[in-house]
Design an enzyme around this catalytic site. Structure first.
Site, PDB file in Angstrom:
ATOM      1  NE  ARG A  55      35.016  45.281  35.738  1.00 10.87           N
ATOM      2  CZ  ARG A  55      33.905  45.972  35.941  1.00 10.87           C
ATOM      3  NH1 ARG A  55      33.395  46.678  34.960  1.00 10.87           N
ATOM      4  NH2 ARG A  55      33.307  45.946  37.102  1.00 10.87           N
ATOM      5  CD  GLU A  56      40.533  38.053  35.828  1.00 13.17           C
ATOM      6  OE1 GLU A  56      40.252  36.852  35.694  1.00 13.17           O
ATOM      7  OE2 GLU A  56      41.688  38.492  35.926  1.00 13.17           O
ATOM      8  N   GLY A  78      33.340  36.962  38.134  1.00 18.28           N
ATOM      9  CA  GLY A  78      33.047  35.577  38.445  1.00 18.28           C
ATOM     10  C   GLY A  78      32.400  34.819  37.306  1.00 18.28           C
ATOM     11  CG  HIS A  79      28.884  34.928  36.677  1.00 21.37           C
ATOM     12  ND1 HIS A  79      28.484  33.659  37.023  1.00 21.37           N
ATOM     13  CD2 HIS A  79      28.604  35.720  37.742  1.00 21.37           C
ATOM     14  CE1 HIS A  79      27.957  33.680  38.240  1.00 21.37           C
ATOM     15  NE2 HIS A  79      28.018  34.913  38.701  1.00 21.37           N
ATOM     16  CB  ALA A  80      31.763  37.392  31.695  1.00 16.21           C
ATOM     17  CG  ASP A  86      26.741  46.194  38.669  1.00 19.79           C
ATOM     18  OD1 ASP A  86      27.129  46.758  39.709  1.00 19.79           O
ATOM     19  OD2 ASP A  86      27.417  45.336  38.077  1.00 19.79           O
TER      20      ASP A  86
END
Length: 548
Positions: free
Chosen positions: A214-215, A217-219, A337
């Site tokens: 999984r990806e 914007g920050h990690a 979240d």
């Protein structure tokens, strides 16, 4: 987000549903260019020397840099951006002048958001035309992306015509490289610099990564192994060190251990070598994957669905709770979240909440110890939220109660929780007359599609006050007629003050699992609803609405 997490525990071979596939870009770096953006993606074997193709790890944005000299354009660099910052809306490579190192030479850059969009530019603007860099000096790379800026600075260094600010940036970059290689360190790091975030973080030499699962914007989240044991690794980009520190601080809070929260194993740093550059969180891996992935592949009977639902609620109720236990203080925490991507399925079929990247310590009712994290200041930090689909109405329309924001954020979490419970129950065999639930859909996917816009969500959720559809068979298949409908409607109520607390949702769910007494199943619902194990059953109190 990742927000976005990222989440740290998915099946390595599972393909997550929901997030889009990774961006592929053309990758090229002229031999004379110093520095490289290769670490921002994974180079693919295309059978060609150059240019090559790179699959981005941290963004869905490609970039290119061209040098126009005497009406001849020559490509200097192509590759992946390090984030999806503003400036990457176009699907085509539309060049903009960024620097004019000498009268006969102009550097042009582009950022674009489609596969291989940086292979060629659509049109070269005139160097001396409007917006050219001529008399205004060098301009920053779009979106402030530090990797793209460093790449541009490398080209400028090649041309040997650098302004003073570029020289300073290159010296800082050289100092950071020297520290990594064991050379002399710079006298004092700036806040947020590589030396700053890396201080005190050990290397993790026995950590091995296998693939990205999984990806954001920050990690990016990797599946891997640590000392032979399967783990999930959340690898942050160096520029996201502040997010790493905030998430690590939450995971390391005393007393933040619970069966239904993902557990932190270690924190460290990667690079150079096979590990990604930047800080890392090593988390326990739950091989069954995310709740979203699991529900898309499996249905459950009533007992299994109730186990997932109850464990999910227990984890959130624990997060929200502020308490002292055995001399350890645990503050109340809002997740902010909650989504079916950020909830994982354990081997026993229960849930574990993960991805605390946006979680927030809440103001306490008791006096916290001096080391407790400080709550944020300012409405912007409080109003920040994660996955848009699960955002409460008061977050969508910016009416969150900032006077009592600790209670308000708990209530917003409960709204997200109710949507997740609906997703779980939508795959329960025993709630369908034919025992065959329809294919899994995210909350609001049936009404708004897989990628609803903010405007569509606002109209549907806030203005029209609509919610996911509850089939008529659900209320008649539990021990309390109407119990499931009431539970969901009291969780996602448009009025935040009318919503249940997470603890009351837990009690209501436990009551729904008690054996039938006076409410036999209707003819249209032939499937029985088995009770929970005796130790799981609890009676619901007569009044269970939020009164915090």
């Amino acid at each position: 987000m990742l927000g976005t997490l990222g989440l740290g525990a998915l099946l390595p071979t599972a393909v997550p549903t929901g997030p889009p596939s990774r961006r592929t870009c053309v990758f090229f770096e002229a031999p004379r260019v110093r520095g490289s953006t290769k670490a921002l993606g994974k180079l693919l074997d295309t059978g060609q020397e150059s240019p090559r193709v790179i699959r981005c790890l941290y963004s869905r944005c490609c970039f290119g840099i061209w040098n126009l000299t005497q009406d001849q354009a020559q490509v200097e660099m192509q590759g992946c951006r390090d984030s999806d910052e503003p400036g990457c809306e176009s699907p085509h490579c539309e060049l903009s002048p960024r620097a004019q190192p000498r009268p006969t030479s102009t550097l042009f850059t582009c950022s674009c958001a489609s596969d291989l969009c940086n292979a060629n530019y659509s049109q070269m603007p005139a160097p001396g035309g409007p917006g050219a860099a001529g008399s205004h000096g060098p301009q920053p790379a779009p979106g402030g992306s530090i990797w793209l800026a460093l790449a541009l600075l490398g080209v400028l260094l090649l041309l040997l015509l650098l302004p003073a600010s570029v020289v300073l940036a290159l010296r800082q970059r050289a100092a950071r490289r020297a520290r990594v290689r064991g050379g002399p360190a710079a006298p004092a790091p700036e806040p947020g610099s590589e030396r700053d975030w890396a201080a005190g973080l050990p290397r993790v030499p026995e950590l091995r990564l296998s693939q990205v699962i999984r990806e954001g914007g920050h990690a990016a989240v990797w599946a891997g192994r640590l000392r032979g044991q399967p783990v999930a690794v959340k690898a942050f980009a160096p520029r996201a060190a502040a997010r790493f520190r905030a998430e690590r601080a939450l995971y390391e809070l005393p007393g933040l251990r619970h069966d239904h929260l993902v557990r932190l194993i270690a924190a460290g740093r990667g690079g150079p070598g096979p590990l990604p550059p930047g800080p890392l969180l090593v988390l326990e891996l739950h091989p069954k994957g995310s709740l979203c992935h699991y529900l898309s592949q499996h249905t459950s009977d009533w007992r299994g669905s109730l186990r997932m639902a109850l464990s999910l609620v227990q984890g959130l109720a624990f997060l929200h709770e502020e308490r002292w236990l055995d001399g350890q203080y645990k503050p109340g925490i809002a997740h902010r979240d909650l989504s079916s991507q950020n909830v994982l399925i354990r081997d026993d079929g229960s849930c574990a909440i993960g991805d605390l990247g946006l979680a927030l310590v809440l103001p306490g009712l008791t006096q916290p110890p001096a080391w407790a994290p400080t709550p944020p200041r300012g409405p912007a930090a409080i109003m920040e939220a994660g996955t848009q689909r699960y955002m409460a109405p008061e977050l969508l329309d910016k009416t969150l109660d900032l006077q009592d924001w600790g209670t308000a954020l708990r209530r917003a979490d409960v709204y997200s929780l109710a949507l997740l419970l609906w997703e779980v129950l939508s795959r329960c065999q025993d709630l369908r007359p034919d025992g065959a639930p329809p294919p899994f859909q995210l909350a609001y996917e049936a009404e708004l599609g897989s990628s609803p816009t903010t405007c569509e969500l606002w109209t549907f959720v806030v203005e029209e006050r609509r919610r996911p559809s509850i089939p008529p068979t659900w209320p008649s298949c539990t021990t309390v007629p109407g119990g499931l409908r009431d539970l969901l409607e009291d969780g996602w109520d448009a009025d935040p003050e009318a919503r249940l607390t997470a603890e009351c949702v837990r009690l209501r769910l436990a009551a729904l699992g008690e054996p039938r007494a006076t409410h036999p199943g209707p003819e249209e619902c032939p499937h029985s609803c088995p009770p929970l194990h005796p130790e799981d059953g609890l009676s619901a109190p007569p009044h269970c609405h939020s009164s915090v």
